[in-house]
Write an enzyme that holds these catalytic residues in place. Structure first.
Site, PDB file in Angstrom:
ATOM      1  N   ARG A 187       0.829  -1.214   0.000  1.00  0.00           N
ATOM      2  CA  ARG A 187       0.000   0.000   0.000  1.00  0.00           C
ATOM      3  C   ARG A 187       0.862   1.263   0.000  1.00  0.00           C
ATOM      4  O   ARG A 187       2.013   1.236   0.399  1.00  0.00           O
ATOM      5  CB  ARG A 187      -0.926   0.014   1.232  1.00  0.00           C
ATOM      6  N   LYS A 328      -8.725  -2.234   0.939  1.00  0.00           N
ATOM      7  CA  LYS A 328      -8.556  -1.330   2.063  1.00  0.00           C
ATOM      8  C   LYS A 328      -9.295  -0.011   1.813  1.00  0.00           C
ATOM      9  O   LYS A 328      -9.648   0.686   2.764  1.00  0.00           O
ATOM     10  CB  LYS A 328      -7.080  -1.084   2.346  1.00  0.00           C
ATOM     11  N   HIS A 348     -10.577  -3.163  12.479  1.00  0.00           N
ATOM     12  CA  HIS A 348      -9.490  -3.763  11.698  1.00  0.00           C
ATOM     13  C   HIS A 348      -9.071  -5.035  12.424  1.00  0.00           C
ATOM     14  O   HIS A 348      -8.081  -5.072  13.146  1.00  0.00           O
ATOM     15  CB  HIS A 348      -8.316  -2.802  11.556  1.00  0.00           C
ATOM     16  N   SER A 366      -1.164  -4.580   9.904  1.00  0.00           N
ATOM     17  CA  SER A 366      -0.682  -5.542   8.926  1.00  0.00           C
ATOM     18  C   SER A 366       0.521  -6.341   9.430  1.00  0.00           C
ATOM     19  O   SER A 366       1.440  -5.778  10.013  1.00  0.00           O
ATOM     20  CB  SER A 366      -0.282  -4.772   7.681  1.00  0.00           C
ATOM     21  N   LYS A 370      -3.383 -11.443  12.108  1.00  0.00           N
ATOM     22  CA  LYS A 370      -4.851 -11.569  12.040  1.00  0.00           C
ATOM     23  C   LYS A 370      -5.264 -12.756  11.171  1.00  0.00           C
ATOM     24  O   LYS A 370      -6.068 -13.593  11.583  1.00  0.00           O
ATOM     25  CB  LYS A 370      -5.495 -10.294  11.453  1.00  0.00           C
ATOM     26  N   THR A 371      -4.717 -12.785   9.963  1.00  0.00           N
ATOM     27  CA  THR A 371      -5.118 -13.832   9.017  1.00  0.00           C
ATOM     28  C   THR A 371      -4.644 -15.204   9.498  1.00  0.00           C
ATOM     29  O   THR A 371      -5.411 -16.173   9.534  1.00  0.00           O
ATOM     30  CB  THR A 371      -4.533 -13.528   7.619  1.00  0.00           C
ATOM     31  N   ASP A 385      -9.895 -10.013   8.254  1.00  0.00           N
ATOM     32  CA  ASP A 385      -9.311  -8.654   8.239  1.00  0.00           C
ATOM     33  C   ASP A 385     -10.234  -7.486   8.575  1.00  0.00           C
ATOM     34  O   ASP A 385      -9.805  -6.538   9.207  1.00  0.00           O
ATOM     35  CB  ASP A 385      -8.700  -8.410   6.855  1.00  0.00           C
ATOM     36  N   ARG A 450       1.345 -12.224  -1.603  1.00  0.00           N
ATOM     37  CA  ARG A 450      -0.022 -12.402  -1.098  1.00  0.00           C
ATOM     38  C   ARG A 450      -0.792 -13.443  -1.879  1.00  0.00           C
ATOM     39  O   ARG A 450      -0.479 -13.725  -3.033  1.00  0.00           O
ATOM     40  CB  ARG A 450      -0.794 -11.078  -1.254  1.00  0.00           C
TER      41      ARG A 450
HETATM   42  N1  ADP Z   1       4.003 -15.949  16.263  1.00  0.00           N
HETATM   43  C1  ADP Z   1       3.417 -15.596  15.131  1.00  0.00           C
HETATM   44  N2  ADP Z   1       2.104 -15.252  15.118  1.00  0.00           N
HETATM   45  C2  ADP Z   1       1.511 -14.877  13.980  1.00  0.00           C
HETATM   46  N3  ADP Z   1       2.146 -14.828  12.781  1.00  0.00           N
HETATM   47  C3  ADP Z   1       3.442 -15.170  12.735  1.00  0.00           C
HETATM   48  C4  ADP Z   1       4.124 -15.564  13.900  1.00  0.00           C
HETATM   49  N4  ADP Z   1       5.392 -15.843  13.548  1.00  0.00           N
HETATM   50  C5  ADP Z   1       5.498 -15.636  12.237  1.00  0.00           C
HETATM   51  N5  ADP Z   1       4.330 -15.239  11.713  1.00  0.00           N
HETATM   52  C6  ADP Z   1       4.112 -14.873  10.309  1.00  0.00           C
HETATM   53  O1  ADP Z   1       3.774 -13.492  10.293  1.00  0.00           O
HETATM   54  C7  ADP Z   1       2.839 -13.230   9.281  1.00  0.00           C
HETATM   55  C8  ADP Z   1       1.559 -12.673   9.866  1.00  0.00           C
HETATM   56  O2  ADP Z   1       0.818 -12.169   8.808  1.00  0.00           O
HETATM   57  P1  ADP Z   1      -0.750 -12.164   8.700  1.00  0.00           P
HETATM   58  O3  ADP Z   1      -1.344 -13.275   9.477  1.00  0.00           O
HETATM   59  O4  ADP Z   1      -1.061 -12.093   7.243  1.00  0.00           O
HETATM   60  O5  ADP Z   1      -1.030 -10.775   9.401  1.00  0.00           O
HETATM   61  P2  ADP Z   1      -2.221  -9.760   9.181  1.00  0.00           P
HETATM   62  O6  ADP Z   1      -3.367 -10.541   8.651  1.00  0.00           O
HETATM   63  O7  ADP Z   1      -2.452  -9.194  10.526  1.00  0.00           O
HETATM   64  O8  ADP Z   1      -1.703  -8.762   8.202  1.00  0.00           O
HETATM   65  C9  ADP Z   1       2.582 -14.536   8.559  1.00  0.00           C
HETATM   66  O9  ADP Z   1       3.440 -14.596   7.463  1.00  0.00           O
HETATM   67  C10 ADP Z   1       2.962 -15.576   9.623  1.00  0.00           C
HETATM   68  O10 ADP Z   1       3.363 -16.786   9.076  1.00  0.00           O
HETATM   69  C1  PEP Z   2      -4.054  -5.861   2.798  1.00  0.00           C
HETATM   70  C2  PEP Z   2      -3.539  -5.490   3.898  1.00  0.00           C
HETATM   71  O1  PEP Z   2      -3.947  -6.088   5.044  1.00  0.00           O
HETATM   72  P1  PEP Z   2      -3.250  -6.987   6.130  1.00  0.00           P
HETATM   73  O2  PEP Z   2      -1.791  -6.913   5.918  1.00  0.00           O
HETATM   74  O3  PEP Z   2      -3.700  -6.390   7.408  1.00  0.00           O
HETATM   75  O4  PEP Z   2      -3.767  -8.380   5.955  1.00  0.00           O
HETATM   76  C3  PEP Z   2      -2.623  -4.377   3.878  1.00  0.00           C
HETATM   77  O5  PEP Z   2      -2.336  -3.856   4.964  1.00  0.00           O
HETATM   78  O6  PEP Z   2      -2.210  -3.966   2.781  1.00  0.00           O
HETATM   79 CA    CA Z   3      -5.239  -5.579   7.561  1.00  0.00          CA
HETATM   80 MN    MN Z   4      -4.349 -10.212   6.881  1.00  0.00          MN
END
Ligand code: ADP
Ligand code: PEP
Ligand code: CA
Ligand code: MN
Length: 660
Positions: A187, A328, A348, A366, A370-371, A385, A450
């Site tokens: 972003r 977003k 969020h 981010s 979360k995911t 998200d 992604r």
């Molecule tokens: N302890 C942990 N808890 C959560 N995610 C972790 C951890 N260690 C490493 N990761 C990595 O960090 C990233 C978290 O990203 P994601 O779940 O997509 O976050 P968000 O959805 O909040 O943007 C993933 O690539 C995941 O594999």
């Molecule tokens: C798509 C996004 O969301 P997130 O990384 O929180 O999953 C972003 O922040 O660009």
């Molecule tokens: Ca997000």
């Molecule tokens: Mn996410």
């Protein structure tokens, strides 16, 4: 630049330093629609060549055919009046609706095999046929209907075919579509602006970057002019918000099939009937991301511009093809609309539900998890998200998930790994040329690789994605790159407000332009780039809702343990999962807690399966002095960041901050 990284000659080099030059945009425009090669990166050009370019003659023949057909319905449509926010129950007048229907059936009449290019294979899917009743809206918006070929809610397979033919996409071994976003791979928050106008200015949160209405018009015109140069323009009509009471109708108009497929996955897909009855959208995105903003337009600071206009209920994207801007953007819209129009709280956060019905929310900026953490085999996924907490409970805004792929591992994250199949879009992931296996370890293009997939690709997704339950647990995810925050602590109500307003985390590399290593940030409400109103409005709503529902609040550090970034390591995912399990099983309800110095966090003294020195960050650091200094440094940063809220909060909330 990247060639050196790919010692294995079988790997395709998918980006090069020269691919990021603005020159490509110029070329894009200068090329006639007939023989255009719309790839925006060197990689895309390369793949286009593999796929075989469309010949100019073929394209112009198709265009002429398209022109003839469109003329049949031109002019038959009465212009619908602009509807206010939320025209769910169609607010078009009967007459307008009737004339639209008439136009639609005329259009249907010309949909004969061989006449319309790329007619949908599945005749039960009303796709382009329905454009008849929408044509006036497009002409009115400035689209040159004699020239462009609109494809509305095209079948997934057809979006694949177009992305492969025109954009250099390839099919991964699992059936997912691999695509590339060009220069921007994350972003661009510094280029995201909100139009300052009379309908929304009273709710202005002072955190947004302003744009004036006139500049918006200029950029909107530029976007539509660009779209008019294209042979194909893709339209996706869908919904944002699973609760029918609070959903909006969203239209996406884009030059790339990949962007249409992305929003097909990320919005809520309409049924055939809903599509037929779609009518006037509540919000429209004009995505001309392949074309740059003009840097000499007032207020532009780069070639990228992402802008939201609440009065027009429109968003314009120029100069970035990162698909995440669209989802977003809709989230920003909901961050205005839900609180202001419905009194709901937009979040969020991800959300899931246990077998006994208990709902958990996972807030976090981010990259905090979360995911990853919401995809839990023991719990039903509501969404990864963007959610809304209404009086009825919690609903997801989206129809899909957008997972990070860096280091993705089939064993550690099976739910996400298995969701990457036909229909899913891998963005900026490199692959093995021969096997078409994605290489999730390769960060050559970006760390922010992604995958976007429809939520039903997660086996235990809850559909419809909503729960009629008030959340029992709220979990704040923070990725502390200093490694001084405990992996889990229990927050009281004042701390819950304090930490929400602070929004402390580290930005992870890649998700935002210019972030190369974990960088501490205070992103209020765990999502500063997406909020519209003043942060304290969201914070006080959250506090009220949590109090009314008796929600417990946990702080989980998914960041570094045993030292800061560079010395320590990221908390192993299996430990974080064990902590989340302990929250859900109730194990932590009966735990003993010990309060930490400086931050005053209540940390459980024992959790099944977690080593004691992981639970207690001080014990995990070998250099105790460095630990203390780092802790105090972070506390100082908190105090400074919170100054701006100190006058708006109760003294109790201010006092919930660190003491140094
Ligand atoms: N302890 C942990 N808890 C959560 N995610 C972790 C951890 N260690 C490493 N990761 C990595 O960090 C990233 C978290 O990203 P994601 O779940 O997509 O976050 P968000 O959805 O909040 O943007 C993933 O690539 C995941 O594999
Ligand atoms: C798509 C996004 O969301 P997130 O990384 O929180 O999953 C972003 O922040 O660009
Ligand atoms: Ca997000
Ligand atoms: Mn996410």
């Amino acid at each position: 630049m990247l060639a050196a990284k790919h010692a294995n000659p079988r790997l395709v080099v998918v980006a090069s330093a020269s691919s990021s030059s603005g020159r490509l945009h110029v070329r894009d425009l200068a090329t006639t629609p007939g023989d255009f090669a719309p790839a925006a990166t060197g990689a895309q050009r390369h793949h286009s060549t593999l796929a075989g370019p469309t010949t100019a003659r073929e394209s112009s023949r198709r265009r002429e055919e398209g022109d003839k057909e469109r003329k049949v319905v031109q002019g038959a449509v009465g212009a619908p009046t602009a509807s206010p926010w939320l025209c769910n129950s169609p607010q078009m007048t009967r007459t307008v609706q009737k004339s639209l229907w008439a136009a639609a059936s005329q259009w249907d009449a010309v949909l004969r095999p061989g006449k319309v290019r790329n007619a949908p294979d599945d005749s039960s899917q009303p796709t382009y046929g329905l454009l008849g009743k929408d044509l006036a809206m497009f002409s009115e918006a400035g689209f040159d209907m004699d020239k462009i070929h609109l494809k509305r809610n095209a079948p997934v397979a057809q979006l694949y075919e177009d992305a492969i033919k025109y954009e250099g996409a390839v099919i991964a071994a699992s059936g997912a579509l691999i695509n590339f976003s060009g220069k921007k791979t994350g972003r661009s928050p510094k280029d995201k602006r909100i139009v300052y106008e009379e309908t929304s200015k009273d709710d202005w949160g002072a955190i947004n970057i302003q744009m004036d209405e006139h500049t918006f018009e200029i950029n909107r015109e530029r976007a539509i002019d660009y779209l008019n140069t294209r042979d194909n323009v893709y339209v996706f009509d869908g919904f944002a918000g699973w609760d029918p009471k609070y959903r909006i109708k969203v239209r996406v108009i884009a030059s790339r099939a990949y962007h249409a497929l992305f929003m097909h996955n990320m919005l809520i897909r309409p049924t055939a009937k809903e599509l037929e009855e779609f009518g006037t959208p509540d919000f429209t995105i004009y995505n001309a991301g392949q074309f740059p903003a003009n840097r000499f337009t007032a207020g532009m600071t780069s070639q990228t511009s992402v802008e939201v206009n609440f009065k027009r209920r429109e968003m314009v994207i120029l100069g970035t093809e990162y698909a995440g801007e669209m989802k977003k953007g809709i989230f920003s819209v909901m961050h205005y609309l839900q609180p202001v129009k419905f009194g709901n709280l937009s979040l969020h956060s991800s959300a899931n539900q246990g077998p006994d019905g208990d709902v958990s929310l996972f807030f976090g900026l981010s990259g905090t998890g979360k995911t990853t953490l919401s995809a839990d085999p023991r719990r039903a996924l509501i969404g990864d998200d963007e959610h809304v907490w209404s009086d009825n409970g919690v609903f997801n805004i989206e129809g899909g998930c957008y997972a990070k792929c860096v280091g993705l591992d089939a064993e550690k994250e099976p739910a996400i790994f298995n969701a990457i199949r036909f229909g899913s879009i891998l963005e900026n992931v490199t692959y093995d040329y021969a096997t078409r296996e994605p290489n999730y370890e390769d960060t050559g293009i970006t760390e922010n690789t992604r995958c976007a997939y429809p939520i039903e690709y997660i086996d235990n997704a809850k559909i419809p994605c909503m729960a009629n339950e008030q959340p029992k647990n709220v979990i704040y995810l923070t990725c502390d790159a200093f490694g001084v925050l405990p992996p889990v602590s229990l927050l009281d109500s004042n701390q819950a407000q304090y930490w929400f307003l602070s929004g402390y985390t580290s930005k992870t590399p890649g998700t935002e332009d210019g972030i190369a290593e974990p960088t501490p940030t205070f992103s209020t409400c765990f999502g500063a780039p997406f909020i519209i109103l003043h942060p304290s409005r969201y914070a006080s709503m959250l506090a009220k809702k949590m109090e009314a529902a008796g929600t417990r609040c946990w702080l989980i550090n998914t960041g570094w343990v045993g030292g800061a970034f560079g010395t320590g390591k990221r908390c192993p995912l299996k430990y974080t999962r064990a902590i989340v399990d302990a929250v859900h099983s109730g194990e932590l309800n009966n735990a003993d807690f010990k309060e930490t110095p400086v931050f005053g966090l209540k940390v459980p003294t024992k959790i099944e399966g977690i080593p004691d020195d992981v639970l207690n960050p001080e014990a995990a650091w070998s250099d105790k002095k460095a630990y203390q200094q780092t802790l105090e440094k972070l506390a100082g940063m908190f105090n400074k960041a919170f100054e701006r809220y100190s006058t708006e909060c109760s003294p109790e909330v201010v006092a919930a901050g660190p003491k140094i």
